[in-house]
Motif scaffolding. Structure first.
Motif, PDB file in Angstrom:
ATOM      1  N   ALA A  16      16.923 -43.225   9.293  1.00  0.00           N
ATOM      2  CA  ALA A  16      17.558 -43.714  10.522  1.00  0.00           C
ATOM      3  C   ALA A  16      16.988 -43.081  11.794  1.00  0.00           C
ATOM      4  N   PRO A  17      16.862 -41.752  11.869  1.00  0.00           N
ATOM      5  CA  PRO A  17      16.285 -41.182  13.096  1.00  0.00           C
ATOM      6  C   PRO A  17      14.847 -41.625  13.350  1.00  0.00           C
ATOM      7  N   LEU A  18      14.083 -41.812  12.277  1.00  0.00           N
ATOM      8  CA  LEU A  18      12.686 -42.234  12.445  1.00  0.00           C
ATOM      9  C   LEU A  18      12.614 -43.611  13.101  1.00  0.00           C
ATOM     10  N   PHE A  19      13.360 -44.571  12.560  1.00  0.00           N
ATOM     11  CA  PHE A  19      13.346 -45.922  13.129  1.00  0.00           C
ATOM     12  C   PHE A  19      13.938 -45.921  14.532  1.00  0.00           C
ATOM     13  N   ASN A  20      15.008 -45.142  14.748  1.00  0.00           N
ATOM     14  CA  ASN A  20      15.673 -45.151  16.052  1.00  0.00           C
ATOM     15  C   ASN A  20      14.803 -44.504  17.130  1.00  0.00           C
ATOM     16  N   GLN A  21      14.013 -43.515  16.763  1.00  0.00           N
ATOM     17  CA  GLN A  21      13.162 -42.829  17.730  1.00  0.00           C
ATOM     18  C   GLN A  21      11.805 -43.493  17.917  1.00  0.00           C
ATOM     19  N   ARG A  22      11.239 -44.048  16.839  1.00  0.00           N
ATOM     20  CA  ARG A  22       9.874 -44.569  16.895  1.00  0.00           C
ATOM     21  C   ARG A  22       9.790 -46.091  16.910  1.00  0.00           C
ATOM     22  N   GLY A  23      10.883 -46.751  16.558  1.00  0.00           N
ATOM     23  CA  GLY A  23      10.855 -48.200  16.454  1.00  0.00           C
ATOM     24  C   GLY A  23      10.277 -48.636  15.124  1.00  0.00           C
ATOM     25  N   PHE A  24      10.384 -49.920  14.862  1.00  0.00           N
ATOM     26  CA  PHE A  24       9.922 -50.467  13.586  1.00  0.00           C
ATOM     27  C   PHE A  24       8.418 -50.278  13.417  1.00  0.00           C
ATOM     28  N   ALA A  25       7.653 -50.676  14.427  1.00  0.00           N
ATOM     29  CA  ALA A  25       6.193 -50.595  14.323  1.00  0.00           C
ATOM     30  C   ALA A  25       5.706 -49.153  14.293  1.00  0.00           C
ATOM     31  N   GLY A  26       6.411 -48.262  14.980  1.00  0.00           N
ATOM     32  CA  GLY A  26       5.983 -46.870  15.076  1.00  0.00           C
ATOM     33  C   GLY A  26       6.373 -46.008  13.894  1.00  0.00           C
ATOM     34  N   GLY A  99      17.863 -40.248  18.815  1.00  0.00           N
ATOM     35  CA  GLY A  99      16.985 -41.261  19.395  1.00  0.00           C
ATOM     36  C   GLY A  99      17.673 -42.159  20.400  1.00  0.00           C
ATOM     37  N   GLY A 100      18.964 -42.004  20.589  1.00  0.00           N
ATOM     38  CA  GLY A 100      19.665 -42.812  21.579  1.00  0.00           C
ATOM     39  C   GLY A 100      20.378 -44.002  20.975  1.00  0.00           C
ATOM     40  N   CYS A 101      20.748 -44.914  21.840  1.00  0.00           N
ATOM     41  CA  CYS A 101      21.545 -46.069  21.429  1.00  0.00           C
ATOM     42  C   CYS A 101      20.714 -47.039  20.591  1.00  0.00           C
ATOM     43  N   PRO A 102      21.130 -47.312  19.360  1.00  0.00           N
ATOM     44  CA  PRO A 102      20.353 -48.227  18.527  1.00  0.00           C
ATOM     45  C   PRO A 102      20.346 -49.666  19.038  1.00  0.00           C
ATOM     46  N   ILE A 103      21.362 -50.055  19.796  1.00  0.00           N
ATOM     47  CA  ILE A 103      21.357 -51.413  20.363  1.00  0.00           C
ATOM     48  C   ILE A 103      20.228 -51.535  21.382  1.00  0.00           C
ATOM     49  N   LEU A 104      20.177 -50.583  22.304  1.00  0.00           N
ATOM     50  CA  LEU A 104      19.133 -50.597  23.340  1.00  0.00           C
ATOM     51  C   LEU A 104      17.753 -50.468  22.709  1.00  0.00           C
ATOM     52  N   ASN A 105      17.599 -49.523  21.800  1.00  0.00           N
ATOM     53  CA  ASN A 105      16.296 -49.307  21.171  1.00  0.00           C
ATOM     54  C   ASN A 105      15.817 -50.544  20.428  1.00  0.00           C
ATOM     55  N   THR A 106      16.709 -51.171  19.689  1.00  0.00           N
ATOM     56  CA  THR A 106      16.331 -52.351  18.908  1.00  0.00           C
ATOM     57  C   THR A 106      16.061 -53.542  19.809  1.00  0.00           C
ATOM     58  N   ALA A 107      16.828 -53.676  20.886  1.00  0.00           N
ATOM     59  CA  ALA A 107      16.599 -54.778  21.823  1.00  0.00           C
ATOM     60  C   ALA A 107      15.182 -54.708  22.390  1.00  0.00           C
ATOM     61  N   VAL A 108      14.759 -53.510  22.753  1.00  0.00           N
ATOM     62  CA  VAL A 108      13.411 -53.334  23.300  1.00  0.00           C
ATOM     63  C   VAL A 108      12.365 -53.487  22.199  1.00  0.00           C
ATOM     64  N   ASP A 109      12.610 -52.854  21.060  1.00  0.00           N
ATOM     65  CA  ASP A 109      11.639 -52.832  19.970  1.00  0.00           C
ATOM     66  C   ASP A 109      11.430 -54.208  19.341  1.00  0.00           C
ATOM     67  N   SER A 110      12.495 -54.991  19.215  1.00  0.00           N
ATOM     68  CA  SER A 110      12.385 -56.272  18.508  1.00  0.00           C
ATOM     69  C   SER A 110      12.244 -57.460  19.444  1.00  0.00           C
ATOM     70  N   ASP A 111      12.031 -57.199  20.716  1.00  0.00           N
ATOM     71  CA  ASP A 111      11.960 -58.280  21.698  1.00  0.00           C
ATOM     72  C   ASP A 111      10.916 -59.323  21.336  1.00  0.00           C
ATOM     73  N   ASP A 112       9.778 -58.888  20.823  1.00  0.00           N
ATOM     74  CA  ASP A 112       8.706 -59.825  20.518  1.00  0.00           C
ATOM     75  C   ASP A 112       8.497 -60.066  19.029  1.00  0.00           C
ATOM     76  N   GLY A 113       9.224 -59.322  18.182  1.00  0.00           N
ATOM     77  CA  GLY A 113       8.785 -59.377  16.816  1.00  0.00           C
ATOM     78  C   GLY A 113       9.777 -59.651  15.726  1.00  0.00           C
ATOM     79  N   ASN A 114      10.728 -58.796  15.515  1.00  0.00           N
ATOM     80  CA  ASN A 114      11.500 -58.839  14.287  1.00  0.00           C
ATOM     81  C   ASN A 114      12.837 -59.551  14.491  1.00  0.00           C
ATOM     82  N   PRO A 115      12.936 -60.816  14.089  1.00  0.00           N
ATOM     83  CA  PRO A 115      14.165 -61.581  14.318  1.00  0.00           C
ATOM     84  C   PRO A 115      15.366 -61.049  13.544  1.00  0.00           C
TER      85      PRO A 115
END
Length: 196
Positions: A16-26, A99-115
């Motif tokens: 969880a911290p890895l995905f929340n801090q680095r995003g899916f691609a990171g 890593g902060g708010c998962p809603i905000l992080n995911t909104a930014v991280d998945s904007d172009d990619g992961n539906p």
């Protein structure tokens, strides 16, 4: 909980911290294996793909954030008190997943990619908005909030202000923007409180 379920949960919690801090691609499979101490076979015994793991991790992270902010629980007090408490919890309680708010992080991280991840984040956002709108509607019905108040506007204002302030806070490395947001939202809540 079976041993397999315990292992699956441990993987989710460590990833969880890895995905929340680095995003899916990171976040690479190698990162996940290092954090969990598993081999690839052990990881894929519990998750069919990185996407499957990321979705499970996001569900976990969102649930933890929702619980920490009181979105899924019954809040005490009148409508304005409940809204103030929700704002205060957001400002004073750090994300339970680093890593902060998962809603905000995911909104930014998945904007172009992961539906799939985007859909999960939108669901959590909808739940948060619904909770605020419900509190406002109950406050209007019970004479605690000015009748002309639009519940959707208040929900959008509270969430946008808090999430925007969180982003500024993370970039600047201090909590000033969150405290400023709380002051602003207190003014808004005072303005919609019905005075007899």
């Amino acid at each position: 909980m079976t041993k397999g379920e315990q292992t699956r949960q441990a993987i989710i919690e460590k990833a969880a911290p890895l995905f929340n801090q680095r995003g899916f691609a990171g976040c690479s499979i190698a990162d996940i294996l290092e954090a969990t101490g598993l081999e690839k076979g052990g990881l894929y015994r519990h998750f069919s793909s990185k996407e499957d793991l990321a979705a499970a991790v996001l569900r976990y992270s969102l649930q933890r954030a929702i619980e920490a902010r009181g979105i899924s629980s019954q809040l005490e007090g009148d409508a304005i008190t409940q809204l103030r408490l929700m704002v205060s919890r957001f400002v004073t309680t750090p994300s339970p997943v680093p890593g902060g708010c998962p809603i905000l992080n995911t909104a930014v991280d998945s904007d172009d990619g992961n539906p799939v991840l985007r859909k999960l984040a939108r669901g959590a956002l909808a739940k948060w908005k619904s909770k605020i709108q419900s509190i406002v509607e109950q406050g209007i019905a019970s004479g605690q909030i000015v009748p002309s108040t639009d519940p959707q506007h208040i929900a959008n204002l509270i969430i946008s202000t808090l999430e925007g302030a969180l982003m500024v806070t993370r970039l600047e490395g201090n909590r000033h923007a969150l405290h400023d947001a709380q002051i602003l939202l207190e003014t808004v809540l005072s303005a919609i409180a019905f005075r007899k």
